[in-house]
Design an enzyme around this catalytic site. Structure first.
Site, short mmCIF file in Angstrom:
data_model
loop_
_atom_site.label_atom_id
_atom_site.label_comp_id
_atom_site.label_asym_id
_atom_site.label_seq_id
_atom_site.Cartn_x
_atom_site.Cartn_y
_atom_site.Cartn_z
N PHE A 141 -3.54 1.63 71.94
CA PHE A 141 -3.91 3.11 72.22
C PHE A 141 -5.29 3.41 71.94
O PHE A 141 -5.83 3.31 71.04
CB PHE A 141 -2.89 4.07 71.30
CG PHE A 141 -3.16 5.54 71.51
CD1 PHE A 141 -2.45 6.36 72.54
CD2 PHE A 141 -4.18 6.47 70.80
CE1 PHE A 141 -2.79 7.54 72.96
CE2 PHE A 141 -4.41 7.57 71.35
CZ PHE A 141 -3.67 8.21 72.34
N ASP A 226 -12.16 -0.44 67.89
CA ASP A 226 -11.62 1.16 67.96
C ASP A 226 -11.23 1.32 66.62
O ASP A 226 -9.87 1.06 66.42
CB ASP A 226 -10.73 1.38 69.06
CG ASP A 226 -10.22 2.76 69.23
OD1 ASP A 226 -10.60 3.66 68.32
OD2 ASP A 226 -9.53 3.17 70.21
N LYS A 255 -11.97 11.03 65.25
CA LYS A 255 -11.16 11.60 64.18
C LYS A 255 -11.69 12.19 63.00
O LYS A 255 -12.35 13.25 62.95
CB LYS A 255 -9.77 10.84 63.94
CG LYS A 255 -8.95 10.60 65.32
CD LYS A 255 -7.59 10.18 65.15
CE LYS A 255 -6.64 10.37 66.32
NZ LYS A 255 -6.36 9.33 67.11
C1 LIG Z 1 -6.52 9.01 68.46
C2 LIG Z 1 -7.27 7.80 69.04
C3 LIG Z 1 -8.03 7.86 70.15
C4 LIG Z 1 -8.10 9.02 71.01
O1 LIG Z 1 -8.78 9.91 70.31
P1 LIG Z 1 -8.87 11.49 71.06
O2 LIG Z 1 -9.78 12.48 69.85
O3 LIG Z 1 -7.37 11.99 70.89
O4 LIG Z 1 -9.24 11.35 72.41
C5 LIG Z 1 -8.37 6.56 70.61
N1 LIG Z 1 -8.12 5.43 69.90
C6 LIG Z 1 -7.49 5.55 68.92
C7 LIG Z 1 -7.17 4.04 68.02
C8 LIG Z 1 -6.96 6.43 68.12
O5 LIG Z 1 -6.10 6.44 67.21
#
Ligand SMILES: *Cc1c(COP(=O)(O)O)cnc(C)c1O
Length: 401
Positions: A141, A226, A255
């Site tokens: 994700f 990420d 986040k």
């Molecule tokens: C939440 C998340 C995203 C996307 O972040 P948004 O601020 O919702 O666009 C990307 N990668 C990971 C691992 C995430 O948990």
């Protein structure tokens, strides 16, 4: 008709149905607790998917935001502002890197990392223009933009949003052999979550991240981690990669960087990587704005003390000890995770993840299901041990354990 039902009905009528929220309507929150429009209180065991690592209404973050609100909030990058250099310097130092490229949302930071890797591939590595490949993991994700869903393996996230962006190779998560086979001379980057959050808090096999690091270094490929959900204290370290003593080439952050106050994301890397950008080649009107920088600077200074990482370690050990006691008792089939972060697979005989989440909500505990029978537990790192224990006792009673 209740205030809650009214609010939900009008949300349903006037907002796109791209989410399926639990049926409560939050009016205020403090620390690890939220209060709904009817005055009921709930323990937040999700923390905005780790956007709220420091809790709701954290005093230091609110004060930092308020002070900045009174001075200047937005300049666009057309001008310098007096929080920008400090933010970039401090964030780079926290990451042990040289440069920062600030954006707003996580998905934008992932897009930025993809663009960085491609440009680096063409201009530094010497990949023929238009041929760059990025290797990603199945069940990833990384966000919701058209390019990012192009390399998703989740049908809901992807179907009917094509045509898809080419240039991505998908391999099973945790499989070093598959990764080694997928990397070619045109590969510019490997993009991974060090722990897959949405997939159900999947921790890769021991040695995997180290193996990825060695492979990418040998093959002259960028390792892009990420850490949007796994980073900034959640797992007991500043970065989840630290659990294997691994430093990626590129950190992707979001986040919790915004302290639960404003969206702040960033790509952080050394000059030989982020140095590829020239004026006009990438940007964002709100990226690196004064309010975002002020809040993020406070987040960085809170992370510098190690206090929150320590809490995540200590409370996390307790959380996992308690959850593991439920495994094999008929209610829980598996528990995964690190620090104050857990994916709990519920035995389907006890209900779906959604049903368990709804029952927990009725008992005053908020979690979120993922992939049918898994629930995710990720309370703010400021949660007290007593509150955590109370939340766990509610979970046990819902599971009949
Ligand atoms: C939440 C998340 C995203 C996307 O972040 P948004 O601020 O919702 O666009 C990307 N990668 C990971 C691992 C995430 O948990």
């Amino acid at each position: 008709m209740s205030t809650t039902a009214d609010a939900i009905r009008s949300a349903d009528a006037h907002s796109a149905h791209n989410y399926h929220p639990l049926p409560l309507v939050v009016a205020s929150a403090e620390g690890a607790w939220m209060t709904d429009v009817e005055g009921r209180r709930y323990l937040d065991m999700l923390a905005g998917y780790s956007a709220l690592n420091f809790g709701h209404g954290n005093r230091r973050l609110i004060d930092a935001a308020r002070a900045q609100l009174e001075r200047v909030t937005l300049t666009s990058r057309a001008f310098h502002h007096d929080r920008f250099a400090e933010f970039c310097t401090e964030l780079a130092a926290l990451c042990g890197k040289e440069m920062v490229l600030p954006m707003n949302t996580g998905a934008e930071a992932v897009e930025t990392a993809v663009k960085t890797a491609r440009k680096w591939g063409y201009e530094v590595k010497g990949v023929p223009d238009g041929h760059a490949k990025i290797v990603v993991a199945a069940d990833n994700f990384h966000g919701r933009t058209t390019t990012v869903v192009s390399f998703s393996t989740d049908h809901d996230a992807r179907d009917h949003f094509g045509p898809y962006t080419p240039g991505f190779e998908i391999v099973p998560y945790g499989d070093l052999t598959a990764l080694a086979h997928a990397v070619t001379e045109n590969t510019v980057a490997v993009l991974l979550e060090p722990i897959q959050g949405e997939a159900g808090v999947l921790v890769p096999p021991a040695g995997y991240l180290r193996g990825v690091r060695e492979l990418t270094r040998e093959r002259n490929v960028l390792f892009m981690a990420d850490e949007i959900q796994s980073g900034l204290g959640r797992t007991g370290r500043t970065f989840a990669c630290e659990h294997e003593g691994v430093v990626p080439d590129v950190y992707i952050l979001g986040k919790a960087l915004g302290g639960g106050v404003v969206p702040v994301s960033a790509v952080v890397a050394d000059r030989d990587v982020l140095g590829v950008f020239r004026p006009g080649q990438h940007g964002s009107t709100f990226g690196g704005n004064p309010l975002a920088c002020a809040v993020a600077l406070e987040v960085i200074s809170m992370l510098r003390t190690g206090e929150f990482q320590g809490r995540a370690t200590e409370l996390g050990e307790h959380l996992h000890r308690e959850l593991n006691l439920l495994v094999g008792g008929g209610a829980v089939t598996a528990v995964r995770g690190r620090g104050l972060w857990a994916g709990v697979d519920i035995d389907p005989s006890r209900g779906t993840g959604r049903e368990i989440s709804e029952k927990l909500m009725e008992l005053g505990v908020l979690v979120k299901d993922t992939h049918g029978s898994t629930i995710r537990i990720a309370p703010p790192l400021v949660i007290s041990k007593e509150d955590l224990d109370w939340g766990l006792s509610q979970l046990r009673s819902v599971l009949g354990a």
